[in-house]
Design a protein around this motif. Structure first.
Motif, PDB file in Angstrom:
ATOM      1  N   TRP A   1       0.817  -1.352  -0.090  1.00 53.93           N
ATOM      2  CA  TRP A   1       0.061  -0.031   0.115  1.00 53.93           C
ATOM      3  C   TRP A   1       0.847   1.239   0.045  1.00 53.93           C
ATOM      4  N   THR A   2       1.996   1.426   0.622  1.00 54.41           N
ATOM      5  CA  THR A   2       2.894   2.282   0.664  1.00 54.41           C
ATOM      6  C   THR A   2       3.373   2.520  -0.772  1.00 54.41           C
ATOM      7  N   GLN A   3       3.886   1.444  -1.324  1.00 62.21           N
ATOM      8  CA  GLN A   3       4.402   1.430  -2.770  1.00 62.21           C
ATOM      9  C   GLN A   3       3.205   2.226  -3.643  1.00 62.21           C
ATOM     10  N   PHE A   4       2.122   1.895  -3.405  1.00 67.58           N
ATOM     11  CA  PHE A   4       0.911   2.697  -4.306  1.00 67.58           C
ATOM     12  C   PHE A   4       0.971   4.006  -3.756  1.00 67.58           C
ATOM     13  N   GLY A   5       1.436   4.378  -2.567  1.00 66.88           N
ATOM     14  CA  GLY A   5       1.226   5.737  -2.077  1.00 66.88           C
ATOM     15  C   GLY A   5       2.409   6.585  -2.574  1.00 66.88           C
ATOM     16  N   LEU A   6       3.285   5.991  -3.100  1.00 66.08           N
ATOM     17  CA  LEU A   6       4.480   6.783  -3.910  1.00 66.08           C
ATOM     18  C   LEU A   6       3.797   7.379  -4.968  1.00 66.08           C
ATOM     19  N   LEU A   7       2.579   6.743  -5.803  1.00 69.94           N
ATOM     20  CA  LEU A   7       2.299   7.485  -7.078  1.00 69.94           C
ATOM     21  C   LEU A   7       0.847   7.819  -6.545  1.00 69.94           C
ATOM     22  N   ASN A   8       0.766   8.522  -5.557  1.00 64.72           N
ATOM     23  CA  ASN A   8      -0.449   9.243  -5.071  1.00 64.72           C
ATOM     24  C   ASN A   8      -0.508  10.766  -4.881  1.00 64.72           C
ATOM     25  N   SER A   9      -1.364  11.442  -4.455  1.00 62.29           N
ATOM     26  CA  SER A   9      -1.280  12.834  -4.249  1.00 62.29           C
ATOM     27  C   SER A   9      -0.741  13.156  -3.248  1.00 62.29           C
ATOM     28  N   SER A  10      -0.868  12.346  -2.038  1.00 59.70           N
ATOM     29  CA  SER A  10      -0.074  12.512  -0.978  1.00 59.70           C
ATOM     30  C   SER A  10       0.346  11.139  -0.324  1.00 59.70           C
TER      31      SER A  10
ATOM     32  N   VAL B   1      10.409   3.736  -0.565  1.00 57.04           N
ATOM     33  CA  VAL B   1       9.594   4.453  -1.147  1.00 57.04           C
ATOM     34  C   VAL B   1       9.511   6.087  -0.755  1.00 57.04           C
ATOM     35  N   TYR B   2       9.607   6.311   0.563  1.00 60.12           N
ATOM     36  CA  TYR B   2       9.357   7.459   1.060  1.00 60.12           C
ATOM     37  C   TYR B   2      10.751   8.341   0.456  1.00 60.12           C
ATOM     38  N   HIS B   3      11.966   7.841   0.398  1.00 59.34           N
ATOM     39  CA  HIS B   3      12.792   8.640  -0.367  1.00 59.34           C
ATOM     40  C   HIS B   3      12.837   8.754  -1.626  1.00 59.34           C
ATOM     41  N   LEU B   4      12.075   7.944  -2.691  1.00 58.69           N
ATOM     42  CA  LEU B   4      11.706   8.039  -4.008  1.00 58.69           C
ATOM     43  C   LEU B   4      10.625   9.265  -4.092  1.00 58.69           C
TER      44      LEU B   4
ATOM     45  N   PHE C   1       2.816  -1.773 -21.509  1.00 64.21           N
ATOM     46  CA  PHE C   1       3.371  -0.829 -21.971  1.00 64.21           C
ATOM     47  C   PHE C   1       3.514   0.089 -23.253  1.00 64.21           C
ATOM     48  N   PRO C   2       2.810   1.257 -22.889  1.00 65.08           N
ATOM     49  CA  PRO C   2       2.197   2.060 -24.156  1.00 65.08           C
ATOM     50  C   PRO C   2       3.198   2.232 -25.278  1.00 65.08           C
ATOM     51  N   GLU C   3       2.949   2.260 -26.546  1.00 58.23           N
ATOM     52  CA  GLU C   3       3.706   2.354 -27.565  1.00 58.23           C
ATOM     53  C   GLU C   3       4.332   3.757 -27.523  1.00 58.23           C
ATOM     54  N   GLY C   4       5.274   3.760 -28.529  1.00 58.33           N
ATOM     55  CA  GLY C   4       5.959   5.329 -28.816  1.00 58.33           C
ATOM     56  C   GLY C   4       7.213   5.452 -27.989  1.00 58.33           C
ATOM     57  N   ALA C   5       7.579   4.464 -26.985  1.00 55.65           N
ATOM     58  CA  ALA C   5       8.744   4.626 -26.185  1.00 55.65           C
ATOM     59  C   ALA C   5       9.041   3.530 -25.465  1.00 55.65           C
ATOM     60  N   ASN C   6      10.389   3.305 -24.969  1.00 54.35           N
ATOM     61  CA  ASN C   6      10.564   2.114 -24.062  1.00 54.35           C
ATOM     62  C   ASN C   6      10.411   2.633 -22.615  1.00 54.35           C
ATOM     63  N   TRP C   7      10.214   1.768 -21.967  1.00 58.22           N
ATOM     64  CA  TRP C   7       9.948   2.079 -20.526  1.00 58.22           C
ATOM     65  C   TRP C   7      10.989   1.543 -19.382  1.00 58.22           C
ATOM     66  N   TYR C   8      11.384   2.268 -18.359  1.00 56.10           N
ATOM     67  CA  TYR C   8      12.288   1.619 -17.616  1.00 56.10           C
ATOM     68  C   TYR C   8      11.878   1.565 -16.171  1.00 56.10           C
ATOM     69  N   SER C   9      12.291   0.660 -15.299  1.00 57.28           N
ATOM     70  CA  SER C   9      11.685   0.555 -13.912  1.00 57.28           C
ATOM     71  C   SER C   9      12.569   1.404 -12.972  1.00 57.28           C
ATOM     72  N   LEU C  10      11.747   2.215 -12.266  1.00 57.96           N
ATOM     73  CA  LEU C  10      12.361   3.272 -11.601  1.00 57.96           C
ATOM     74  C   LEU C  10      12.988   2.659 -10.031  1.00 57.96           C
ATOM     75  N   PHE C  11      12.896   1.185  -9.888  1.00 55.28           N
ATOM     76  CA  PHE C  11      13.512   0.551  -8.960  1.00 55.28           C
ATOM     77  C   PHE C  11      14.821  -0.267  -9.414  1.00 55.28           C
TER      78      PHE C  11
ATOM     79  N   LEU D   1       9.375  -7.991  -2.758  1.00 56.65           N
ATOM     80  CA  LEU D   1       8.774  -6.901  -1.741  1.00 56.65           C
ATOM     81  C   LEU D   1       9.494  -5.815  -1.864  1.00 56.65           C
ATOM     82  N   GLU D   2      10.812  -5.438  -2.291  1.00 58.33           N
ATOM     83  CA  GLU D   2      11.449  -4.364  -2.281  1.00 58.33           C
ATOM     84  C   GLU D   2      11.094  -3.608  -3.722  1.00 58.33           C
ATOM     85  N   THR D   3      10.459  -4.066  -4.468  1.00 54.88           N
ATOM     86  CA  THR D   3      10.301  -3.411  -5.732  1.00 54.88           C
ATOM     87  C   THR D   3       8.755  -3.267  -6.244  1.00 54.88           C
ATOM     88  N   SER D   4       8.438  -2.364  -6.888  1.00 58.95           N
ATOM     89  CA  SER D   4       7.157  -2.124  -7.372  1.00 58.95           C
ATOM     90  C   SER D   4       7.205  -1.894  -8.847  1.00 58.95           C
TER      91      SER D   4
END
Length: 741
Positions: A454-463, A492-495, A566-576, A593-596
């Motif tokens: 849930w915290t990893q989801f919070g990385l990509l939330n408004s807060s 997650v918090y540091h990212l 993965f949407p077309e038009g670019a390659n995508w890279y894991s942030l982790f 557990l350490e990656t999302s």
């Protein structure tokens, strides 16, 4: 207003008792009012009544009127009656075919929206419809809604029979969202610190407990921006009132000085550390004799209000609310609290604002948001005004003007996490761009693996906000859940801290273009069928793709394998871990557990900052620009946005933008940080730059503004890092690498 010619161009057309107003090419308002008593005042939904110069084409033959914009053709037979299926027809193009609409049509392809609250919910429930639909249109019925004028709600003139807003957009979802702003106003800029890390728990904390909490975040190397004082900040012993949850103690506006002897000193102490304090309140019982401010409140109201005893809370009375907001809040406001958490849950006792047909929540959200905008200093010198700061449940259409939203007291389990991810994405379709969730859930949720995900989801939330129910085991301080889980959550918090420049730039995009922070894949790829098949996946701004883990993992590493498009038009890279995924396909992603599953679009400059303990208030004196590899021959840009983070100055043009670009010329990379344009109060005058190039292992030559420098290799990035000296923020800085490997 009358028609001046049988054929011509205009935007508003009065035809007898019917009025047709084109607000944008994609949005038309349809009114019927006896005696032409049309509504020009606002409602809580429709607050923009500006005349526009669209130049809608109009043709008339007898009773038949035809109106044409780029998006639609509207045919109206003026038969003297309200709009209906027999006298009104709209056609538009979608997928190369002509589609028709009439007033009795229903939605079959709605992409869903928000809901008021997740209180007590532990899994999927029905959501309201959103503005975006695969039907290519949506109708908002504002008929009969109260008039909002001079700060007061009132019933509509009964001669006003119909008030419809028809959005016609085909697959141009972005046009639909921009049209929402055209009638209902933009989503305003939020205070920057609301996008940081919050701590909240329903618990009778003392002042020393709060100090220990703030110290604990520092000692365990977690960032913190907001400390919320839940209900126990105030006294709870009351003899009168409607009450809630079988007690009269939920409302209260006098400090519990047994727990917090010197609240002003504590708030000042936190403010000196750039930690903002928020207070919870339940206003349904107003002020009562036990409240310190009640005598002054009663005198201000006068005998006509108090002759029968304690006045009942009356949100529909501007005189009552003026004095309630003043006397209930002025003591804590004067101490320096940031804003109030409006925790309204009392519709069962007070269904409607008295004298209106409006529920309390949307109206209180308007009142509280407006109240939160005040001069930055007590004397108002310079007239710099704080932005509004809402923190309340979702009030429906138009409530996007009161960010951010509190989603409510969810039950913590895997099914609810899965639903919350989807809900966050679809809520943007209704303008609910900024959910503040209870990370981990309010109730239950005692599984450390679940809390970590849930915290990893919070990385990509408004807060990144945690909150939990009273209970010995429910404390969600991330260092209490196990050593491995703590390390994963710290990452997650540091990212989150490092991503703040990108997050805040994306918030500006919400204001400018009404594009949700968390947005459905179909908003960016409306013609691609795959974009509709992944409800657990979303864009977070323009450059980041998220597909949070929402199921328990297997084995010692809690490994989860899931499919990600993965949407077309670019390659995508894991942030982790930096792993590359080619765009235009659905692939399996493995997460321990350490990656999302969080991915960055390759070939674009991603603005970041070094880790900051106060992620949302630290000055951006070092700008980190991370560029994952892009294809040869490309040149892509991203705009960094900055302002003071707190005031309305941005509305007067006091902000700065910096164009960032990434160019791949084959054996040569050019990363350009153009000089900042614009200025604002508190803007850094100088900054250093750090360019991060994951996947670039070496270069023959590195230059900064033509001068040779050294690059270092970062093993965690598996790429080069180039650090510069400080430059004036308005000076262009160009980093060039040749002979790259």
């Amino acid at each position: 207003m009358a028609l001046f010619a049988q054929t011509g161009y205009a935007d508003t057309f009065v035809i007898g008792n019917n009025r047709i107003t084109f607000i944008t090419e994609n949005l038309v308002r349809l009114e019927y009012a006896r005696h032409q008593q049309f509504l020009n005042d606002s409602t809580l939904f429709a607050v923009v009544r500006t005349d526009r110069q669209l130049g809608v084409r109009h043709e008339q033959k007898g009773r038949k009127h035809v109106f044409s914009t780029k998006a639609m053709r509207l045919e109206f037979d003026h038969d003297g009656f309200p709009f209906g299926q027999n006298n009104l027809q709209v056609t538009f193009s979608m997928h190369g075919k002509e589609k028709g609409w009439c007033l009795t049509d229903g939605q079959s392809g709605n992409l869903k929206g928000a809901l008021c609250t997740v209180d007590g919910i532990g899994g999927p429930v029905e959501r309201e419809e959103g503005l975006l639909s695969r039907d290519g249109w949506f109708l908002i019925n504002d008929t009969g809604k109260d008039v909002y004028k001079n700060g007061k709600l009132s019933f509509r003139d009964r001669n006003h029979v119909q008030d419809f807003y028809l959005f016609v957009y085909g697959t141009d979802y972005k046009a639909a969202l921009k049209s929402l702003a055209a009638v209902s106003g933009p989503a305003p800029m939020t205070r920057k610190y609301v996008h940081g890390a919050w701590y909240c728990r329903w618990w009778p904390y003392t002042a020393d407990d709060y100090r220990e909490l703030v110290a604990g975040y520092h000692e365990h190397n977690f960032p913190l921006d907001i400390m919320v004082f839940d209900m126990d900040w105030h006294k709870k012993v009351y003899d009168q009132g409607t009450g809630h949850a079988f007690t009269r103690g939920w409302s209260g506006y006098s400090w519990n000085r047994e727990l917090i002897p010197d609240p002003a000193g504590l708030i000042r102490e936190f403010k000196d550390k750039d930690v903002y304090v928020v207070l919870n309140e339940h206003p349904h019982d107003g002020l009562r004799p036990e409240d310190d401010a009640y005598p002054a409140f009663a005198r201000a109201l006068g005998a006509s209000y108090t002759s029968e005893g304690v006045p009942v809370f009356d949100a529909g009375d501007p005189f009552y609310m003026k004095h309630f907001m003043k006397y209930a809040h002025q003591e804590a406001d004067s101490m320096g609290i940031a804003f109030w958490w409006l925790d309204w849950q009392q519709d069962y006792a007070y269904p409607l604002v008295r004298g209106t047909s409006t529920k309390h929540l949307p109206w209180l959200n308007e009142i509280y948001y407006n109240y939160s905008m005040r001069p930055l200093s007590d004397d108002g010198v310079g007239k710099r005004v704080l932005r509004g700061a809402g923190f309340s449940r979702w009030g429906g259409w138009g409530d996007h003007r009161h960010p951010i939203q509190f989603s409510g007291d969810a039950v913590g389990n895997w099914e609810m996490l899965r639903f919350e991810v989807d809900l966050t994405t679809t809520s943007g379709n209704a303008g609910c761009f900024f959910w503040a969730h209870d990370i981990g859930g309010f109730y239950d949720g005692l599984d450390p693996e679940l809390y970590t995900r849930w915290t990893q989801f919070g990385l990509l939330n408004s807060s990144l906000r945690i909150h939990s129910v009273v209970g010995e085991k429910s404390d969600r301080r991330p260092w209490l859940w196990g050593e491995r889980e703590e390390a994963a959550m710290r990452e997650v918090y540091h990212l989150r801290s490092r991503l703040m420049p990108y997050i805040y730039s994306s918030v500006r995009q919400c204001y400018d273009d009404m594009l949700p922070l968390n947005r459905g894949l179909y908003i960016e790829h409306p013609e691609t069928e795959e974009a509709y098949k992944h409800p657990g996946e979303f864009y977070f701004g323009d450059l980041i793709l998220g597909a949070p883990v929402t199921e328990p993992g297997k084995g010692e590493d809690k490994t989860v394998v899931q499919k990600v498009w993965f949407p077309e038009g670019a390659n995508w890279y894991s942030l982790f871990d930096g792993k590359k995924y080619e765009g235009g396909q659905t692939l399996e992603v493995v997460s321990t557990l350490e990656t999302s599953p969080v991915f960055v679009k390759g070939g674009y400059p991603l603005p970041m900052q070094p880790y900051r303990e106060r992620m949302a208030s630290a000055p951006l004196d070092t700008l980190v620009v991370r560029c994952y590899p892009g294809e040869k021959g490309i040149e892509n840009h991203y705009t960094l946005y900055e302002d003071d983070g707190q005031t309305l100055d941005y509305q007067a043009g006091r902000f700065a933008t910096t164009d960032l670009s990434y160019e791949n010329q084959g054996d040569r990379l050019v990363i350009r940080m153009a000089g900042s344009k614009g200025s604002y109060e508190g803007q850094p005058r100088k900054r250093a730059y750090v360019v991060e190039l994951p996947g670039v292992k070496a270069g023959r030559e590195v230059r900064v503004n033509g001068k040779r420098v050294r690059a270092s290799f970062d093993g965690s990035l598996q790429g080069l890092v180039i650090s510069t000296r400080t430059f004036a923020v308005d000076k262009e800085v160009v980093v060039e690498l040749t002979g790259i490997q």
